[in-house]
Design a protein around this motif. Sequence first.
Motif, PDB file in Angstrom:
ATOM      1  N   UNK A 128       0.745  -1.149   0.019  1.00  0.00           N
ATOM      2  CA  UNK A 128      -0.093   0.034   0.152  1.00  0.00           C
ATOM      3  C   UNK A 128       0.966   1.286  -0.037  1.00  0.00           C
ATOM      4  N   UNK A 129       0.436   2.447  -0.874  1.00  0.00           N
ATOM      5  CA  UNK A 129       1.091   3.357  -0.694  1.00  0.00           C
ATOM      6  C   UNK A 129       0.196   4.714  -0.849  1.00  0.00           C
ATOM      7  N   UNK A 130       0.572   5.626   0.286  1.00  0.00           N
ATOM      8  CA  UNK A 130      -0.275   6.809   0.461  1.00  0.00           C
ATOM      9  C   UNK A 130       0.478   8.261  -0.088  1.00  0.00           C
ATOM     10  N   UNK A 131      -0.249   8.732  -0.910  1.00  0.00           N
ATOM     11  CA  UNK A 131       0.185  10.061  -1.556  1.00  0.00           C
ATOM     12  C   UNK A 131      -0.404  11.422  -0.933  1.00  0.00           C
ATOM     13  N   UNK A 132       0.442  12.241  -0.661  1.00  0.00           N
ATOM     14  CA  UNK A 132      -0.131  13.387  -0.096  1.00  0.00           C
ATOM     15  C   UNK A 132       0.266  14.826  -0.917  1.00  0.00           C
ATOM     16  N   UNK A 133      -0.560  15.630  -1.104  1.00  0.00           N
ATOM     17  CA  UNK A 133      -0.121  16.863  -1.983  1.00  0.00           C
ATOM     18  C   UNK A 133      -0.277  18.102  -0.893  1.00  0.00           C
ATOM     19  N   UNK A 134       0.499  18.822  -0.875  1.00  0.00           N
ATOM     20  CA  UNK A 134       0.771  20.191  -0.206  1.00  0.00           C
ATOM     21  C   UNK A 134       0.059  21.306  -1.034  1.00  0.00           C
ATOM     22  N   UNK A 135      -1.005  21.814  -0.299  1.00  0.00           N
ATOM     23  CA  UNK A 135      -1.410  23.137  -1.196  1.00  0.00           C
ATOM     24  C   UNK A 135      -0.511  24.282  -1.337  1.00  0.00           C
ATOM     25  N   UNK A 136      -0.596  24.900  -2.438  1.00  0.00           N
ATOM     26  CA  UNK A 136       0.258  26.088  -2.880  1.00  0.00           C
ATOM     27  C   UNK A 136      -0.401  27.196  -3.320  1.00  0.00           C
ATOM     28  N   UNK A 137       0.184  28.442  -2.485  1.00  0.00           N
ATOM     29  CA  UNK A 137      -0.199  29.497  -2.690  1.00  0.00           C
ATOM     30  C   UNK A 137       0.452  30.258  -3.657  1.00  0.00           C
ATOM     31  N   UNK A 138      -0.107  30.610  -4.869  1.00  0.00           N
ATOM     32  CA  UNK A 138       0.278  31.248  -5.883  1.00  0.00           C
ATOM     33  C   UNK A 138      -0.557  32.076  -6.977  1.00  0.00           C
ATOM     34  N   UNK A 139      -0.152  33.099  -7.390  1.00  0.00           N
ATOM     35  CA  UNK A 139      -0.849  34.183  -8.317  1.00  0.00           C
ATOM     36  C   UNK A 139      -0.313  34.718  -9.176  1.00  0.00           C
ATOM     37  N   UNK A 140      -0.668  35.307  -9.929  1.00  0.00           N
ATOM     38  CA  UNK A 140      -0.143  36.037 -11.306  1.00  0.00           C
ATOM     39  C   UNK A 140      -1.123  37.289 -11.693  1.00  0.00           C
ATOM     40  N   UNK A 141      -0.396  38.374 -11.959  1.00  0.00           N
ATOM     41  CA  UNK A 141      -1.173  39.555 -12.531  1.00  0.00           C
ATOM     42  C   UNK A 141      -1.710  39.239 -14.090  1.00  0.00           C
ATOM     43  N   UNK A 142      -2.830  39.085 -14.203  1.00  0.00           N
ATOM     44  CA  UNK A 142      -3.234  39.272 -15.692  1.00  0.00           C
ATOM     45  C   UNK A 142      -3.582  40.351 -16.311  1.00  0.00           C
ATOM     46  N   UNK A 143      -3.095  40.798 -17.152  1.00  0.00           N
ATOM     47  CA  UNK A 143      -3.255  42.223 -17.748  1.00  0.00           C
ATOM     48  C   UNK A 143      -3.625  42.281 -19.172  1.00  0.00           C
ATOM     49  N   UNK A 144      -4.600  43.256 -19.593  1.00  0.00           N
ATOM     50  CA  UNK A 144      -4.932  43.629 -20.917  1.00  0.00           C
ATOM     51  C   UNK A 144      -4.230  45.199 -21.106  1.00  0.00           C
TER      52      UNK A 144
END
Length: 214
Positions: free
Chosen positions: A34-50
Motif C-alpha cells: 500500500x502507498x499513500x500520497x499527500x499533496x501540499x497546497x500551494x499559494x500562487x498568483x499572477x497578474x493578468x493584464x490587458x
Amino acid sequence: MKKRTLIIIVAAALVFAAATAVTVYAYLQNTVQKSNEFTIGEDKAEVTEAFTEPPEMHMTDTFEKVVSVQNTGTSEEFVRVYLDFSDSYVRDKAKIVYTKNGTQTSKSWSEFINDLPIDWAYVSESDATDGALLGGYFYYTKKLAAGQTTPPLMDGVQTNFAASEGDSNVDNIDDFDIVVYTETVQTTEINADGTEYTDSDWKPAWRSFLDLPQ
C-alpha cells in the motif's frame, strides 16, 4: 514433572514466536503493498493584464490597462497588489479608469484609492503605522479560489501632460512606467490552530503572516 513443564513452556514460547512471526509478516506484506500520497497546497498568483500601448504619446491620452489577479495555485488565498506610477508627477496629473457597480468612471489617483471597485481596499502608509498591515498595497477583500480571477482593479489610464497655471514642468511629455505585482497569503491561521478564515478576515490573515518571526 519438571521436564514436562519445561517442554510445555518451550512449546508455548515457540507457538507465541510463530504467531508473532505470522503477524509481523502480514504487517510487512500489507505495508509493502500500500502507498499513500499527500499533496501540499500551494499559494500562487499572477497578474493578468490587458494593455494597449498608444502608438505615440500626446499631451493627453487614454489607453487600456486592465489589471486583475488570477489564483494559479492549488488552494484558496488572499491576494494584494502593489500598483504605482514610476513618476509621481505623471500619476498626480493622470486619471485612473475603472468600473464600479457596473459603471465605468475615471478619477484622479487620490480619489481612486478612496473609491475603489467593489471588494478592493487600499491601505496607505499612514494607515499602516501600527504595523498591522503593509501600506501602499491594494488588498482584495475576498478569498480567491484556485483558478479564480479577481474583478479588475483598473481598466485604463488617462494621462495629461498639459501644463497648469504655476506648473514649472511646462508641456513636457515624460516617459513613465506603471509598476504592478502581486503577493498572496494562505486562508488558514498561521500562528494558531489552523482555523479557516472567512471572506471578511483578510486583515487578520495578512496580520498573521506579517507577525511571523523573520
